[in-house]
Design an enzyme around this catalytic site. Structure first.
Site, PDB file in Angstrom:
ATOM      1  N   ASP A  16       0.797  -1.162  -0.103  1.00  0.00           N
ATOM      2  CA  ASP A  16      -0.067   0.072  -0.057  1.00  0.00           C
ATOM      3  C   ASP A  16       0.831   1.306  -0.076  1.00  0.00           C
ATOM      4  O   ASP A  16       1.760   1.372   0.837  1.00  0.00           O
ATOM      5  CB  ASP A  16      -0.828  -0.037   1.251  1.00  0.00           C
ATOM      6  CG  ASP A  16      -1.958   1.132   1.364  1.00  0.00           C
ATOM      7  OD1 ASP A  16      -1.730   2.152   0.572  1.00  0.00           O
ATOM      8  OD2 ASP A  16      -2.815   1.123   2.197  1.00  0.00           O
ATOM      9  N   VAL A  39      -6.039   4.577  -6.002  1.00  0.00           N
ATOM     10  CA  VAL A  39      -4.691   5.003  -5.059  1.00  0.00           C
ATOM     11  C   VAL A  39      -5.037   6.468  -4.554  1.00  0.00           C
ATOM     12  O   VAL A  39      -4.869   7.006  -3.846  1.00  0.00           O
ATOM     13  CB  VAL A  39      -3.639   4.959  -5.810  1.00  0.00           C
ATOM     14  CG1 VAL A  39      -3.474   5.826  -6.963  1.00  0.00           C
ATOM     15  CG2 VAL A  39      -2.465   4.869  -4.701  1.00  0.00           C
ATOM     16  N   ASP A  40      -5.691   7.400  -5.373  1.00  0.00           N
ATOM     17  CA  ASP A  40      -5.958   8.973  -5.298  1.00  0.00           C
ATOM     18  C   ASP A  40      -6.970   8.974  -3.688  1.00  0.00           C
ATOM     19  O   ASP A  40      -6.767   9.698  -3.094  1.00  0.00           O
ATOM     20  CB  ASP A  40      -6.649   9.404  -6.315  1.00  0.00           C
ATOM     21  CG  ASP A  40      -6.733  11.025  -6.268  1.00  0.00           C
ATOM     22  OD1 ASP A  40      -6.146  11.270  -5.405  1.00  0.00           O
ATOM     23  OD2 ASP A  40      -7.422  11.466  -7.142  1.00  0.00           O
ATOM     24  N   SER A 127      -2.337   5.014 -14.157  1.00  0.00           N
ATOM     25  CA  SER A 127      -3.101   4.814 -15.248  1.00  0.00           C
ATOM     26  C   SER A 127      -3.700   3.132 -15.426  1.00  0.00           C
ATOM     27  O   SER A 127      -4.543   3.057 -16.257  1.00  0.00           O
ATOM     28  CB  SER A 127      -2.580   5.181 -16.599  1.00  0.00           C
ATOM     29  OG  SER A 127      -2.721   6.496 -16.625  1.00  0.00           O
ATOM     30  N   ILE A 130      -8.511   2.538 -12.848  1.00  0.00           N
ATOM     31  CA  ILE A 130      -9.704   3.104 -13.520  1.00  0.00           C
ATOM     32  C   ILE A 130      -9.378   3.772 -14.649  1.00  0.00           C
ATOM     33  O   ILE A 130     -10.277   3.575 -15.679  1.00  0.00           O
ATOM     34  CB  ILE A 130     -10.285   4.231 -12.507  1.00  0.00           C
ATOM     35  CG1 ILE A 130     -10.613   3.509 -11.264  1.00  0.00           C
ATOM     36  CG2 ILE A 130     -11.235   5.174 -13.310  1.00  0.00           C
ATOM     37  CD1 ILE A 130     -10.693   4.760  -9.916  1.00  0.00           C
TER      38      ILE A 130
HETATM   39  P1  ADP Z   1      -5.777   5.352 -12.395  1.00  0.00           P
HETATM   40  O1  ADP Z   1      -6.882   6.276 -12.609  1.00  0.00           O
HETATM   41  O2  ADP Z   1      -4.408   6.189 -12.958  1.00  0.00           O
HETATM   42  O3  ADP Z   1      -5.965   4.351 -13.370  1.00  0.00           O
HETATM   43  P2  ADP Z   1      -6.159   3.728 -10.137  1.00  0.00           P
HETATM   44  O4  ADP Z   1      -5.907   4.439  -8.654  1.00  0.00           O
HETATM   45  O5  ADP Z   1      -7.579   3.367 -10.556  1.00  0.00           O
HETATM   46  O6  ADP Z   1      -5.317   5.027 -10.978  1.00  0.00           O
HETATM   47  O7  ADP Z   1      -5.186   2.705 -10.301  1.00  0.00           O
HETATM   48  C1  ADP Z   1      -3.709   2.772 -10.186  1.00  0.00           C
HETATM   49  C2  ADP Z   1      -3.108   1.392  -9.601  1.00  0.00           C
HETATM   50  O8  ADP Z   1      -2.959   1.828  -8.270  1.00  0.00           O
HETATM   51  C3  ADP Z   1      -3.972   0.092  -9.646  1.00  0.00           C
HETATM   52  O9  ADP Z   1      -3.009  -1.000  -9.792  1.00  0.00           O
HETATM   53  C4  ADP Z   1      -4.537  -0.154  -8.366  1.00  0.00           C
HETATM   54  O10 ADP Z   1      -4.525  -1.239  -7.836  1.00  0.00           O
HETATM   55  C5  ADP Z   1      -3.441   0.562  -7.318  1.00  0.00           C
HETATM   56  N1  ADP Z   1      -3.910   0.980  -6.116  1.00  0.00           N
HETATM   57  C6  ADP Z   1      -5.064   1.166  -5.590  1.00  0.00           C
HETATM   58  N2  ADP Z   1      -4.969   1.670  -4.261  1.00  0.00           N
HETATM   59  C7  ADP Z   1      -3.481   1.454  -4.088  1.00  0.00           C
HETATM   60  C8  ADP Z   1      -2.779   1.689  -2.609  1.00  0.00           C
HETATM   61  N3  ADP Z   1      -3.230   2.164  -1.842  1.00  0.00           N
HETATM   62  N4  ADP Z   1      -1.435   1.612  -3.071  1.00  0.00           N
HETATM   63  C9  ADP Z   1      -0.558   1.361  -4.132  1.00  0.00           C
HETATM   64  N5  ADP Z   1      -1.548   1.190  -5.328  1.00  0.00           N
HETATM   65  C10 ADP Z   1      -2.853   1.059  -5.212  1.00  0.00           C
END
Ligand code: ADP
Length: 187
Positions: A16, A39-40, A127, A130
């Site tokens: 994470d 992740v945002d 990227s 989502i």
């Molecule tokens: P984007 O909109 O740029 O595609 P996302 O957040 O939907 O961004 O996904 C980008 C990557 O981050 C994915 O592989 C997702 O599984 C991952 N992700 C989600 N939560 C976390 C976290 N807490 N730490 C690290 N990676 C994460």
């Protein structure tokens, strides 16, 4: 698993990103900088409201953040000191400049960190959630862009790729194995 580029190291871990103690963590944000899912959402939830307040100030001054660009805020309650917010491309068909825009997101994040004299940085798989970028293609761009940057700049001594899910971690493991074979001549 790691790769050494001159005096800098690239690590990959499954975990994470909000729990990393690197000088900065990178956020896969969207252009509004107002938070979102994935992740945002995790970064804003864990870091607390001061991050959103700083993002709002940035947008007030310079407007929405264009795809491929990066800006920096503090990290609120998290162990890292800063969050570098970058916007990766939404994947359409692979022919809409997505590879260049994704490389820009990595390169501009590294540039912002180096300008701020930071030494250690964690990246998520920008990227590939989502925004729908095919994971293996995005992985290759992430490695290539970071390796090229570290070959030319010495300020950053550690880049940690923090991969959340098994599929993404395995893509990074395979890419790293291939790169180690190329660079070190390993079987
Ligand atoms: P984007 O909109 O740029 O595609 P996302 O957040 O939907 O961004 O996904 C980008 C990557 O981050 C994915 O592989 C997702 O599984 C991952 N992700 C989600 N939560 C976390 C976290 N807490 N730490 C690290 N990676 C994460």
């Amino acid at each position: 698993m790691r790769l050494q580029i001159n005096k800098s190291a690239i690590h990959i871990i499954q975990g994470d990103i909000t729990q990393q103690n690197t000088d900065a963590i990178v956020n896969a944000a969207n252009s509004s900088l107002m938070g979102g899912g994935g992740v945002d959402g995790a970064i804003h939830r864990t870091g607390g409201p001061s991050i959103l307040a700083e993002c709002k100030e940035i947008v007030k001054k310079q407007g929405r953040l264009p795809t491929g660009e990066a800006v920096i805020t503090t990290a609120g309650n998290m162990a890292s000191k800063y969050v570098i917010h970058t916007v990766g491309p939404v994947y359409k068909d692979g022919k809409s400049n997505e590879p260049q825009l994704l490389a820009n997101a990595y390169r501009n994040s590294l540039t912002v960190a180096a300008e701020k004299k930071l030494e250690t940085l964690s990246f998520p798989a920008i990227s590939t959630g989502i925004y729908g970028y095919p994971v293996d293609d995005a992985t290759e761009i992430a490695f290539r862009t970071v390796i090229d940057f570290l070959r030319e700049h010495t300020q950053i001594i550690l880049v940690r790729f923090v991969l959340f899910d098994d599929r993404t971690f395995s893509s990074y493991q395979q890419a790293l194995t291939r790169l180690r074979a190329q660079i070190y001549g390993e079987e």
